[in-house]
Design a protein around this motif. Structure first.
Motif, PDB file in Angstrom:
ATOM      1  N   THR A 105     -26.609   1.637 -27.461  1.00 19.33           N
ATOM      2  CA  THR A 105     -25.521   1.885 -26.510  1.00 19.33           C
ATOM      3  C   THR A 105     -24.666   3.069 -26.947  1.00 19.33           C
ATOM      4  O   THR A 105     -24.364   3.975 -26.160  1.00 19.33           O
ATOM      5  N   ARG A 106     -24.256   3.047 -28.210  1.00 19.66           N
ATOM      6  CA  ARG A 106     -23.440   4.154 -28.697  1.00 19.66           C
ATOM      7  C   ARG A 106     -24.273   5.429 -28.832  1.00 19.66           C
ATOM      8  O   ARG A 106     -23.756   6.535 -28.699  1.00 19.66           O
ATOM      9  N   THR A 112     -28.352   7.943 -17.100  1.00 21.72           N
ATOM     10  CA  THR A 112     -28.471   6.549 -16.672  1.00 21.72           C
ATOM     11  C   THR A 112     -29.844   6.275 -16.067  1.00 21.72           C
ATOM     12  O   THR A 112     -30.138   5.145 -15.675  1.00 21.72           O
ATOM     13  N   VAL A 141     -31.511   6.330 -20.264  1.00 23.44           N
ATOM     14  CA  VAL A 141     -31.571   4.951 -20.751  1.00 23.44           C
ATOM     15  C   VAL A 141     -32.994   4.393 -20.699  1.00 23.44           C
ATOM     16  O   VAL A 141     -33.400   3.615 -21.575  1.00 23.44           O
ATOM     17  N   GLU A 160     -13.578   1.925 -26.182  1.00 20.71           N
ATOM     18  CA  GLU A 160     -14.976   2.079 -25.770  1.00 20.71           C
ATOM     19  C   GLU A 160     -15.125   3.003 -24.572  1.00 20.71           C
ATOM     20  O   GLU A 160     -16.115   3.725 -24.434  1.00 20.71           O
TER      21      GLU A 160
END
Length: 343
Positions: free
Chosen positions: A217-218, A238, A243, A332
């Motif tokens: 994720t990071r 995305t 991803v 975040e």
């Protein structure tokens, strides 16, 4: 159907040649090793890279580059990033007709810090092609060669060229989308290899799914930060080349970068890992290039910086993880706010 040259007879080049052959194209698969070409033509096998796959008889392997690209409607570069410039220079000397240029190599040149398409544009004669097309996405060669469902993206500065490549590759097993963001498509495909190294390191250290989920994720946030600073759309990251490619590369034993990272996490030195792999691990060179790019762009990439320290400065895997876990406090959503502010 078209005559197509595929340059590079590794696992990915062979798999893409099979896709093209399935679509009825006349495929010439070029390798710089004559003995490999002979093996493919006589046994219909590429034992080093895809030992369990039978190569269609419509694919002809050869070690003569001029013969491979002669009269080709398209030339598909599937060679390691480190030799893209050299092979492009060779093609430039031999190419005598206009063609479509596609590349499926995932990396960044650590010397010039150029994307693969930019390196090719510097070397190939502009009169002989329209614009470079990049093919990228979540696609293990082993699965593609076995005709398992796979979805990828093609991108080019010219939509006509991207759509031609889409038509050339697409079939019932291999679905192809177009995306106009060539910067994002190329960077997503290259930078995810760094995070895959990190995912392997995490597993090699014996950490669990929590650690890997955080890393992925990071890591995606780092990819998007650098990519948007270079002109990419955040939405691209995305999608399949963001991803999507990140998931497949960070979670599978098929991934060379994951396997290399796993051995690093177990304590092997980089030289030992590369010797054991016996194949190109693109993430190693890309880590160096991305670290330099982050410094040039003034972009914070702590995961990339940590892996760069491990690969090139003998940092210990556990030390790198500890440094990442003890960084200063952050919100975040800072990355998301930054990216939205660029739109």
């Amino acid at each position: 159907m078209a005559k197509i040259a595929v340059l590079g007879a590794g696992s990915w080049g062979t798999a893409l040649a099979i896709v093209l052959a399935d679509n009825g194209h006349n495929v010439k698969l070029w390798t710089h090793r004559k003995e490999q070409a002979e093996e493919i033509n006589t046994s219909r096998k590429n034992h080093k890279y895809l030992p369990d796959v039978t190569i269609p008889s419509s694919i002809y392997a050869l070690a003569d580059l001029q013969e491979a690209i002669q009269d080709s409607a398209a030339i598909v570069f599937v060679v390691p990033t480190k030799v893209v410039r050299d092979v492009s220079q060779q093609v430039a000397k031999l190419l005598q007709h206009k063609t479509t240029i596609v590349h499926a190599s995932k990396g960044i040149d650590p010397d010039s810090l150029k994307r693969v398409s930019e390196v090719m544009e510097e070397e190939l004669p502009t009169a002989m092609y329209e614009d470079v097309v990049v093919l990228s996405g979540p696609s293990h060669a082993e699965e593609v060669a076995l005709r398992q469902p796979t979805t990828v993206t093609v991108s080019s500065k010219t939509i006509k060229e991207a759509e031609y490549a889409q038509q050339m590759f697409m079939n019932e097993h291999f679905r192809v989308y177009t995306n106009p963001d060539i910067i994002g498509v190329e960077l997503g495909g290259a930078l995810k290899n760094i995070i895959a190294l990190g995912a392997g390191i995490s597993d090699g250290l014996g950490y669990g799914d929590n650690a890997k989920a955080a890393l992925m994720t990071r890591g995606l946030a780092e990819i998007a930060r650098l990519g948007t600073s270079m002109g990419a759309s955040p939405l691209t990251f995305t999608g399949l080349t963001g991803v999507g490619d990140l998931i497949v590369t960070c979670t599978s034993q098929h991934s060379r970068n994951y396997r290399a990272g796993y051995m690093l996490g177990e304590g092997y030195r980089l030289e030992e890992v590369l010797e054991r792999m016996g194949m190109v691990v693109e993430g190693v060179r890309t880590t160096n290039a991305a670290h330099k790019l982050s410094q040039r762009q003034c972009i914070e990439m702590p995961i990339t910086a940590g892996i760069e320290q491990l690969l090139y400065h003998d940092a210990k895997p556990k030390e790198v993880v500890d440094q990442l876990m003890t960084r200063g406090r952050r919100h975040e959503m800072e990355d998301l706010y930054d990216l939205l502010g660029k739109q």
